[in-house]
Design a protein around this motif. Structure first.
Motif, short mmCIF file in Angstrom:
data_model
loop_
_atom_site.label_atom_id
_atom_site.label_comp_id
_atom_site.label_asym_id
_atom_site.label_seq_id
_atom_site.Cartn_x
_atom_site.Cartn_y
_atom_site.Cartn_z
N LYS A 282 0.77 -1.16 -0.05
CA LYS A 282 0.03 0.15 0.14
C LYS A 282 0.91 1.25 0.06
O LYS A 282 0.57 2.34 -0.68
CB LYS A 282 -1.03 0.08 1.17
N GLU A 283 1.87 1.18 0.76
CA GLU A 283 2.71 2.42 0.66
C GLU A 283 3.38 2.82 -0.64
O GLU A 283 3.40 3.86 -1.12
CB GLU A 283 3.79 2.01 2.05
N VAL A 284 4.07 1.62 -1.11
CA VAL A 284 4.63 1.66 -2.39
C VAL A 284 3.37 2.28 -3.47
O VAL A 284 3.83 2.93 -4.49
CB VAL A 284 5.56 0.76 -3.10
N GLY A 285 2.27 1.82 -3.37
CA GLY A 285 1.23 2.17 -4.10
C GLY A 285 0.84 3.86 -3.89
O GLY A 285 0.48 4.27 -4.83
N LYS A 286 1.41 4.48 -2.91
CA LYS A 286 1.04 5.88 -2.75
C LYS A 286 2.47 6.90 -3.22
O LYS A 286 2.40 7.88 -3.57
CB LYS A 286 0.92 6.32 -1.25
N ALA A 287 3.38 6.04 -3.55
CA ALA A 287 4.59 6.43 -4.00
C ALA A 287 4.82 7.09 -5.36
O ALA A 287 4.03 6.48 -6.08
CB ALA A 287 5.70 5.68 -3.68
N ASN A 288 5.50 7.95 -5.78
CA ASN A 288 5.63 8.38 -7.31
C ASN A 288 6.66 7.71 -7.94
O ASN A 288 7.38 8.64 -8.54
CB ASN A 288 5.33 9.89 -7.00
N ILE B 61 0.35 -17.48 -9.39
CA ILE B 61 0.57 -16.37 -10.18
C ILE B 61 -0.82 -15.45 -9.90
O ILE B 61 -0.70 -14.29 -10.05
CB ILE B 61 0.28 -16.67 -11.71
N GLU B 62 -1.79 -15.90 -9.46
CA GLU B 62 -3.05 -15.37 -8.74
C GLU B 62 -2.72 -14.33 -7.76
O GLU B 62 -3.21 -13.18 -7.56
CB GLU B 62 -4.20 -16.37 -8.63
N GLU B 63 -2.13 -14.95 -6.69
CA GLU B 63 -1.57 -14.05 -5.59
C GLU B 63 -0.79 -13.12 -5.98
O GLU B 63 -0.74 -11.91 -5.36
CB GLU B 63 -0.80 -15.16 -4.62
N TRP B 64 0.21 -13.25 -6.82
CA TRP B 64 1.09 -12.31 -7.23
C TRP B 64 0.41 -11.27 -8.01
O TRP B 64 0.82 -9.92 -7.75
CB TRP B 64 2.23 -13.00 -8.33
N LEU B 65 -0.42 -11.40 -9.04
CA LEU B 65 -1.15 -10.24 -9.59
C LEU B 65 -2.19 -9.78 -8.59
O LEU B 65 -2.34 -8.35 -8.60
CB LEU B 65 -2.05 -10.98 -10.69
N ASN B 66 -2.60 -10.24 -7.60
CA ASN B 66 -3.38 -9.55 -6.55
C ASN B 66 -2.44 -8.57 -5.78
O ASN B 66 -2.97 -7.64 -5.18
CB ASN B 66 -4.09 -10.59 -5.88
N SER B 67 -1.21 -9.23 -5.61
CA SER B 67 -0.27 -8.20 -4.96
C SER B 67 -0.06 -6.85 -5.64
O SER B 67 -0.02 -5.77 -5.28
CB SER B 67 1.01 -8.65 -4.77
N ALA B 68 -0.07 -7.06 -6.92
CA ALA B 68 0.12 -5.98 -8.11
C ALA B 68 -1.17 -4.98 -7.97
O ALA B 68 -1.12 -3.80 -8.08
CB ALA B 68 0.16 -6.25 -9.56
N GLU B 69 -2.18 -5.58 -7.87
CA GLU B 69 -3.38 -4.99 -7.73
C GLU B 69 -3.53 -3.99 -6.40
O GLU B 69 -4.00 -3.00 -6.47
CB GLU B 69 -4.78 -6.09 -7.42
N TYR B 70 -2.93 -4.70 -5.44
CA TYR B 70 -2.95 -3.70 -4.31
C TYR B 70 -2.08 -2.35 -4.59
O TYR B 70 -2.66 -1.25 -3.96
CB TYR B 70 -1.79 -4.24 -2.89
N ILE B 71 -1.18 -2.37 -5.31
CA ILE B 71 -0.27 -1.11 -5.68
C ILE B 71 -1.20 -0.24 -6.39
O ILE B 71 -1.11 0.87 -6.48
CB ILE B 71 1.09 -1.76 -6.27
N LEU B 72 -1.59 -0.89 -7.52
CA LEU B 72 -2.41 -0.10 -8.65
C LEU B 72 -3.64 0.43 -7.77
O LEU B 72 -4.06 1.55 -8.08
CB LEU B 72 -2.83 -0.88 -9.71
#
Ligand code: PEP
Ligand code: MN
Length: 270
Positions: free
Chosen positions: A128-134, A147-158
């Protein structure tokens, strides 16, 4: 795939992540450098060598998430300042790992790309914190993750508003012990079926064996990865981390010649 919204591939529209002049998602981007920043001389020498050999970005860890608390933990701020100097001298953007959500905002002053390591792929506070970073984020696959867990982690950032996520297949744990990890290259085309985000590979951590890195780098080009991240040390036997998988500058330069030739061949087929 379950849970995917922002990361899901829509209409074949692909994301290109820009880092300075480098475009991840176009061509084959090579990130190279030491596992750890150990000293100014070691980092600068390696940075110049990888630049000379055609790397697009510099890697180097200032915070090292080591399996043992007694292993070298990284130089922290001092290491980041060394990386800053390496960027000034070579012009290469810097990719460096952040391990603690408290550090994200100030590490952004030094890093061009924030790396999230395999051990932190499901550290949701950090995501979440890197999701707020520029800054763009290099999100490594958890060594035990689907792969599903990994892409869901990407989803957190997006979901926090950061659109610039680069995925990195860095090998997963299997029953195999000869290699350090099993580099799951089938994840590259699989991920491209599921998401618009670019994906690179890590043949260094993905194999843990010097002899396997050049063939796996070629295979990464062949399976149409968007790039790779590779460890290079000026004197591998002296490396404070990952010495068994660190290429010498000469080995890296030789590998790069072949990688660029295969890349050209692949591009000509399109
Ligand atoms: C690294 O890139 O040096 C590293 C620690 O990678 P991973 O998180 O993939 O083990
Ligand atoms: Mn390493």
């Amino acid at each position: 795939m379950k849970g995917l919204k922002l990361a899901a591939l829509d209409d074949n529209k692909r994301t290109v992540v820009r880092v300075g002049d480098v475009k991840v998602g176009e061509g084959f981007v090579v990130i190279a450098g030491p596992c750890s920043v150990e000293s100014e001389e070691q980092t600068l020498e390696t940075a110049h060598a990888v630049k000379e050999a055609g790397a697009d970005m510099l890697r180097g860890g200032a915070f090292k998430p080591r399996s043992s608390p007694y292993s070298f933990q990284g130089l922290g701020l001092k290491g980041l300042k060394i990386l800053e100097k390496a960027r000034e001298e070579t012009g290469l953007p810097v990719v460096t790992e952040v391990v603690d959500s408290k550090d994200v905002q100030w590490v952004c002053e030094y890093a061009d790309v924030l790396q999230i390591g395999t051990r932190n792929m499901q550290n949701f506070a950090l995501l979440k914190e890197v999701g707020k970073a520029n800054r763009p984020v290099l999100l490594k696959r958890g060594m035990y993750s689907t792969i599903e867990e990994w892409l869901n982690s990407a989803e957190y950032i997006l979901n926090e508003g950061n659109p610039d996520v680069i995925l990195c297949e860095r090998g997963i744990r299997t029953h195999e012990t000869y290699t350090r990890n099993t580099l799951d290259l089938s994840a590259v085309p699989a991920v491209k079926e599921l998401t618009h985000l670019p994906i690179i590979t890590d043949p260094s951590h993905g194999t843990g064996r010097l002899s396997l890195i050049p063939p796996m780098s070629m295979a990464s080009v062949a399976c149409e990865a968007d790039g790779m991240i590779v460890e290079v040390h000026r004197n591998p036997p002296e490396a404070l981390s990952d010495k068994d998988q660190s290429l010498t500058p000469k080995q890296f330069a030789d590998m790069m010649e072949k990688v660029r030739a295969l890349q050209k061949f692949m591009e000509a087929q399109k």
